[in-house]
Design a protein around this motif. Structure first.
Motif, short mmCIF file in Angstrom:
data_model
loop_
_atom_site.label_atom_id
_atom_site.label_comp_id
_atom_site.label_asym_id
_atom_site.label_seq_id
_atom_site.Cartn_x
_atom_site.Cartn_y
_atom_site.Cartn_z
N VAL A 14 4.67 56.83 13.42
CA VAL A 14 4.09 55.72 11.88
C VAL A 14 5.03 56.92 11.00
CG1 VAL A 14 2.30 55.94 10.61
CG2 VAL A 14 1.60 55.94 12.94
N ARG A 15 5.47 58.00 10.91
CA ARG A 15 6.13 58.12 10.06
C ARG A 15 8.00 57.54 10.45
NH1 ARG A 15 7.25 65.15 10.92
NH2 ARG A 15 8.89 63.16 12.41
N GLY A 16 8.12 57.23 10.90
CA GLY A 16 9.27 56.29 11.51
C GLY A 16 9.55 54.77 10.35
N TYR A 17 8.01 54.36 10.20
CA TYR A 17 7.76 53.14 9.79
C TYR A 17 8.28 53.33 8.09
CZ TYR A 17 7.29 49.72 13.68
OH TYR A 17 7.43 49.15 15.11
N GLY A 18 7.31 54.19 7.99
CA GLY A 18 7.41 55.13 6.35
C GLY A 18 9.06 55.95 5.63
N SER A 19 8.98 56.47 6.71
CA SER A 19 10.82 56.33 6.07
C SER A 19 11.04 55.48 6.44
CB SER A 19 11.25 57.11 6.70
OG SER A 19 10.05 58.05 7.47
N PHE A 20 11.66 54.42 7.04
CA PHE A 20 12.47 52.77 7.02
C PHE A 20 11.84 51.85 5.67
CE2 PHE A 20 12.99 48.69 7.93
CZ PHE A 20 14.36 48.30 8.71
N GLY A 21 10.50 52.01 5.42
CA GLY A 21 9.81 51.58 4.22
C GLY A 21 10.92 52.23 2.47
N ASN A 22 9.99 54.27 3.13
CA ASN A 22 11.34 54.42 1.56
C ASN A 22 12.57 53.91 1.78
OD1 ASN A 22 8.95 55.13 1.03
ND2 ASN A 22 9.11 57.63 2.53
N ALA A 23 13.46 53.67 3.19
CA ALA A 23 15.27 53.93 2.64
C ALA A 23 15.00 52.32 2.56
CB ALA A 23 15.79 53.98 4.38
N ALA A 24 14.25 51.16 2.90
CA ALA A 24 14.25 50.14 1.91
C ALA A 24 14.37 50.27 0.29
CB ALA A 24 13.79 48.96 2.88
N LEU A 25 13.00 50.45 0.51
CA LEU A 25 12.83 50.40 -1.03
C LEU A 25 14.00 51.74 -2.13
CD1 LEU A 25 9.86 49.77 -2.76
CD2 LEU A 25 9.52 51.98 -3.08
N ALA A 26 14.20 52.29 -2.05
CA ALA A 26 15.77 53.10 -2.60
C ALA A 26 17.16 52.23 -2.11
CB ALA A 26 15.83 54.63 -1.40
N GLN A 27 17.31 51.24 -1.07
CA GLN A 27 17.98 50.71 -1.07
C GLN A 27 18.11 49.83 -2.20
OE1 GLN A 27 21.04 51.94 0.49
NE2 GLN A 27 21.84 50.38 -0.38
N ILE A 28 17.06 48.85 -2.10
CA ILE A 28 17.31 47.88 -2.73
C ILE A 28 16.82 48.50 -4.69
CG2 ILE A 28 14.94 46.17 -3.86
CD1 ILE A 28 13.86 46.29 -0.96
N THR A 29 16.07 48.90 -4.99
CA THR A 29 16.57 49.94 -6.20
C THR A 29 18.24 50.11 -6.45
OG1 THR A 29 13.92 50.47 -5.71
CG2 THR A 29 15.62 51.51 -7.23
N LEU A 30 19.10 50.83 -5.81
CA LEU A 30 19.91 50.81 -5.81
C LEU A 30 20.85 49.76 -6.15
CD1 LEU A 30 21.74 53.76 -5.62
CD2 LEU A 30 22.80 53.65 -3.92
#
Lengths: 101, 172
Positions: free
Chosen positions: B143-159
């Protein structure tokens, strides 16, 4: 005169990562997260490391262990440029602290 | 401690499959309802035709999700496969293939690797000690891994968006 935009900048997270990599040697992203005391997050640490690699502060290599399924691990280390920027920042901080004190 | 190299089907817990099925059911219903709305069949189709279409579209959505490899939801629902021996990182690996090679290698793959490593560690602990706590830990890691993946995607898209805007500003 140096353009202000040419001066390398370090964010708090970047300083934390460089501090770890310079003083404790190369590390995996997860190890950086675990030793940061909650400052670095699992999801965003690799985005920060990728940005630092773009700036030339860190470099990475893939480590594929035998009989391992899934993508390879990635281990990071500070570059010479990254170390110089970090030490320059430390000196600037010390000078600033001295001026204030 | 020796890690299990593959996830044995016994580790695919009933409740976890149930949660996935529920999520897939919700998604399937949403997709099929959207299909009915988009096709504009609400006005002139009879009620049973509408229901049949919803069921067909939901089945297609399940099959599609199953083909994508989201655990065992789609094909399992159709009775073709009841358990999955696939690592949950497989779906994230597939998702990350939509990004550029550099971002996939630098950002997404390490997140997936961490998920797999931590899950295998927890499962190895479970295998060695037999304590169910580690099984729960393995679930939590996913569950946490999926959350981390989502966070990474969000941060990368923002950047990426910020860089794109900066380039646009410089060019203009």
């Amino acid at each position: 005169m140096t353009d202000m935009q040419d001066i390398p900048r370090l964010s708090k997270k970047e300083r934390l990562i460089l501090d770890h990599l310079i003083h404790r040697g190369e590390a995996y992203g997860l190890a950086l997260v675990k030793t940061s005391g909650g400052e670095l997050k699992r999801g965003t640490v690799y985005v920060t490391l990728s940005r630092m690699a773009d700036k030339g502060y860190v470099e990475s290599r893939q480590v594929k262990e035998r009989d391992e399924n899934g993508p390879p691990k990635r281990v990071f280390r500070a570059t010479g440029h990254g170390a110089r920027v970090f030490h320059a920042w430390e000196m600037a901080q010390a000078a600033w602290a001295g001026e204030l004190g | 401690m020796k890690r299990p190299q593959t996830i044995a089907p016994t580790y695919v817990d009933d409740w976890f499959v149930l949660v996935r099925l529920t999520l897939a059911g919700g998604l399937g219903t949403f997709v099929s309802s959207s299909g009915v709305y988009v096709l504009g069949l609400k006005a002139d189709a009879s009620q049973w035709q509408e229901k049949l279409l919803v069921v067909c579209l939901a089945a297609m959505a399940f099959a599609f999700l199953g083909l994508l490899g989201i655990g065992s939801i789609g094909l399992a629902f159709l009775g073709l496969r009841l358990v999955s021996d696939q690592s949950p990182g497989r779906f994230l690996e597939m998702l990350s293939s939509f990004s550029s090679d550099r971002i996939r290698c630098d950002v997404f793959e390490p997140v997936v690797r961490d998920l797999i490593d931590e899950r295998l560690d927890a499962l190895a602990e479970f295998e060695a000690t037999g304590r169910r706590f580690y099984l729960w830990k393995a679930r939590w890691v996913v569950v946490r891994g999926y959350g981390s993946f989502g966070n990474a995607a969000l941060a990368q898209i923002t950047l990426s968006c910020a860089r794109w805007l900066l380039r646009l500003r410089k060019a203009g």
